[in-house]
Design a protein around this motif. Sequence first.
Motif, PDB file in Angstrom:
ATOM      1  N   ALA A 188       0.092  67.916 -45.075  1.00  0.00           N
ATOM      2  CA  ALA A 188       0.427  69.300 -45.372  1.00  0.00           C
ATOM      3  C   ALA A 188      -0.782  70.201 -45.182  1.00  0.00           C
ATOM      4  O   ALA A 188      -1.932  69.747 -45.227  1.00  0.00           O
ATOM      5  CB  ALA A 188       0.933  69.418 -46.807  1.00  0.00           C
ATOM      6  N   VAL A 189      -0.507  71.487 -44.969  1.00  0.00           N
ATOM      7  CA  VAL A 189      -1.576  72.487 -44.931  1.00  0.00           C
ATOM      8  C   VAL A 189      -1.190  73.599 -45.903  1.00  0.00           C
ATOM      9  O   VAL A 189      -0.077  73.641 -46.421  1.00  0.00           O
ATOM     10  CB  VAL A 189      -1.780  73.067 -43.512  1.00  0.00           C
ATOM     11  N   LYS A 190      -2.112  74.512 -46.123  1.00  0.00           N
ATOM     12  CA  LYS A 190      -1.845  75.665 -46.975  1.00  0.00           C
ATOM     13  C   LYS A 190      -0.785  76.546 -46.310  1.00  0.00           C
ATOM     14  O   LYS A 190      -0.692  76.599 -45.083  1.00  0.00           O
ATOM     15  CB  LYS A 190      -3.152  76.462 -47.106  1.00  0.00           C
ATOM     16  N   GLY A 191      -0.018  77.249 -47.127  1.00  0.00           N
ATOM     17  CA  GLY A 191       1.087  78.051 -46.598  1.00  0.00           C
ATOM     18  C   GLY A 191       0.647  79.065 -45.554  1.00  0.00           C
ATOM     19  O   GLY A 191       1.339  79.308 -44.561  1.00  0.00           O
ATOM     20  N   ASP A 192      -0.550  79.680 -45.756  1.00  0.00           N
ATOM     21  CA  ASP A 192      -0.985  80.719 -44.815  1.00  0.00           C
ATOM     22  C   ASP A 192      -1.974  80.166 -43.777  1.00  0.00           C
ATOM     23  O   ASP A 192      -2.727  80.914 -43.170  1.00  0.00           O
ATOM     24  CB  ASP A 192      -1.604  81.896 -45.580  1.00  0.00           C
ATOM     25  N   LYS A 206       3.464  78.108 -50.538  1.00  0.00           N
ATOM     26  CA  LYS A 206       2.020  77.947 -50.705  1.00  0.00           C
ATOM     27  C   LYS A 206       1.502  76.718 -49.963  1.00  0.00           C
ATOM     28  O   LYS A 206       0.316  76.610 -49.693  1.00  0.00           O
ATOM     29  CB  LYS A 206       1.662  77.807 -52.183  1.00  0.00           C
ATOM     30  N   VAL A 207       2.413  75.775 -49.720  1.00  0.00           N
ATOM     31  CA  VAL A 207       2.042  74.545 -49.023  1.00  0.00           C
ATOM     32  C   VAL A 207       3.096  74.293 -47.946  1.00  0.00           C
ATOM     33  O   VAL A 207       4.281  74.549 -48.178  1.00  0.00           O
ATOM     34  CB  VAL A 207       1.990  73.355 -50.014  1.00  0.00           C
ATOM     35  N   ARG A 208       2.657  73.862 -46.776  1.00  0.00           N
ATOM     36  CA  ARG A 208       3.593  73.611 -45.690  1.00  0.00           C
ATOM     37  C   ARG A 208       3.338  72.228 -45.117  1.00  0.00           C
ATOM     38  O   ARG A 208       2.211  71.893 -44.761  1.00  0.00           O
ATOM     39  CB  ARG A 208       3.389  74.681 -44.619  1.00  0.00           C
ATOM     40  N   PHE A 209       4.389  71.407 -45.047  1.00  0.00           N
ATOM     41  CA  PHE A 209       4.222  70.078 -44.460  1.00  0.00           C
ATOM     42  C   PHE A 209       4.318  70.165 -42.942  1.00  0.00           C
ATOM     43  O   PHE A 209       5.165  70.875 -42.404  1.00  0.00           O
ATOM     44  CB  PHE A 209       5.272  69.115 -45.010  1.00  0.00           C
TER      45      PHE A 209
END
Lengths: 496, 324
Positions: free
Chosen positions: B129-133, B217-220
């Motif tokens: 995952a990465v941060k949402g932005d 806030k978090v994106r896989f």
Amino acid sequence: MDTIHSLMYGFSIGLQPENLLFCFIGVLIGTLVGVLPGIGPIGAISLLLPVTFRMSPLSAIIMLAGIYYGAMYGGSTTSILVRIPGEAASVVTCLDGYQMAKKGRAGAALGIAAFGSFIAGTLGLVGLMLFAEPLARFALKFGPPEYFAVLFLGLTLVTFLSGGSVIKAIMMGAFGFILSCVGLDSIQASPRMTFNVLYLWDGIDLVSLAVGLFGISEVLINIEGSAKPELLEMKMKLGSFFPTLADWIKAKGAILRGSVLGFFLGVLPGGGGVVASFLSYGIEKRLSKEPEQFGKGAIEGVAGPESANNAATAGAFVPLLTLGIPANAVMALLYGALVLHGIRPGPFLIPQHPDLFWGVISSMYIGNVMLLVLNLPLIPMWVQILKIPYRIFFPLILLFCLMGSYSVNNRTFDMFLMTLFGIIGYLFRKFEYESAPLLLAFVLGPMVEANLRQSLLISKGSFLIFFTRPIAAVTLTLALILLATSFVPYLKGKNR
Amino acid sequence: MRSKICALIVVIISILFFSTQPAAAQSYPTRPLEIVSPYTPGSSFDIVARVIAETGSKYFGQPMVVVNKPGAGGSLAAGDVISSRPDGYKVLESAQVFFATTIKTQKVPFDADDVVPLANFVEMRLGMAVKGDSPYKTFDDLINYAKKNPGQLKWSHTGRGITLHMSAMLIFKRAGVTTIDVPYKGTPEALAALLGGHVDAGSLVLGAVSDQVKAGKVRFLMFYTDKRFKDYPNVPTALELGYPDAVLPTYIGLYVHKNTPENIKKKLADVCKKIYDDPEFKKGIERLGEEPKFGGPEFIKAAIKKQEEIGIPILKEIGLYVGK
């Protein structure tokens, strides 16, 4: 304005008879758990978790939170009376609290601990209510280098935790560090100093260590001294149960500083009550005009740490409720409890469950008042306990210590460890080495190490990372200055 | 107050006493069962165990109690069940990963074969995952960044040698990039590092961060699976992205001492199936954000074997393998 409105709404929930009842049950159990050495809030909450399945989520959290901050009140009691920390955050309270009790001032020590806890708990709640979201965002700015700097600053306080020689204190700190390395290391997961004992894989348990070093060693000293220690012959005057005006004047700064410090440390993941109480003690001693009184029954040494650990409990709720990040083991349990009830702590909690957020906050105000009302009348009773003949008293203390150390991880090995540390602690005292710096280094050690190694991994081995980031740079510089000043007496030739 | 303390003492002593009472051998079970859980209270493992226990109590006609024996990556819990009487009153909660790889990083005084699987209950959902932005919209973006900046990409995980670490290591290796892995103590810390921007990516358990995902806030970028999840249809799998050997699922199941009498094993297995089929169980697991997944002993054995084939070479490569 909005906040006040929401808080009023919270109180309308918190004051419902059912919630009042669970709040009361929670703080009562919490006080008991705090009083009984070893059986900390983690054990109690996990035992009671199944019971809460049948309750509403709000009542469940109100009760479980009550156990947590209740334990912070109760934890001081045995620290002061018998030098056995009721839970880990009360370890430092043993230093001056017990000395006060020896001087016949147990009531004042218990009183200032209760009032300090109340004030700090209330202040912490105000902080939680007003600043929860911005604080949670601020806490995220703390990366490994910043943590390392703050923890290193904490570690320099080792030199202030001891009443005697600075060199001995640093040696004890180093020993604490070594003990904290036992087990799997946090980066490579490779075993260190486990001697092929599976039980040592996870390291030494803080409760076994603290109760052994402080509690068991004290029992041993008392048995050795005589069957009738001076403490028990003390005449208890009724008027001396509560802190005097002079006590208040001395303690007020410590309470306020402890509250603020505790709250902020509580917000940072991994911090919590234990670190907060140690740091508060170090700071009070550093700021005091009579640092030589510390360790001999200085009331600031009780007021500061006890306030700090209570404020930290309120602080710890910040990342849990706003980010869904539990800051310590108790918060992880509450997180689990909420999830079991179908509520996920995190960014949606306040908008989706305002009843829960404000209900819990209001219940914590109520619970703090309950704790004060509950604890103050108990003080004379606790003091009476000291009149029990020691030959009856000490086997009971040992029994509680053994049960407590067993109950943390449900394993017999911890009881052996505790006994071993009791004997080591006894020898330490015979040779005038103090255990407090050891415990501070033991608590901070793994965190210092992990954050140092994480920082260096990120910077690929360059120590510059600590001086290119402003928070880290300022904090570290401050720590180095503090460390240097503790050697000034040596340079002046005064052997202190 | 004193009587309250006395009452508590009595309760504690009776609990200690009760738990050491010998088993009555007639109709099993005649007393409460224990699920020995390998992680701390509040962890995903703990919550799964409590959901199982809650439903299980109904079918056993005896309470099921969760006992946490955290430590040594699950070895203390396993050791506890293996060293206890094989009477079916102590059941181990564990993951196939533990038997396949974790145990091979330790010198433990028992064998993985000393317990036998009963049933699998849950598949943990893991991914990168990465941060949402974050500017990295796809996994390829992340790899491209890593290629342009060799040895700069930082990612968090929760301990070397576990699935979260091994899958990600393998993927980066196959992609031919060098990265910095930053180990954290647990998901909360690893998540905080990601949200605070201290690492570029995180190898994380979906269940523990699903709310952050919903809040954006978090994106896989990928899941370490071979099939897409129904509730995340847009997130590609490791298989699709061309990393078939990084598909390392973590299955949570129950195990029992190998010398447990056959009739008791059978009863336990029957009840496991009933627990799994109970809608209450599924609801509990979904609340947790994990995937219910049933499998019998054969399923678990196959999963252990697969994990061994992929995991052991990786362990050897990172120098954690001590064998057994």
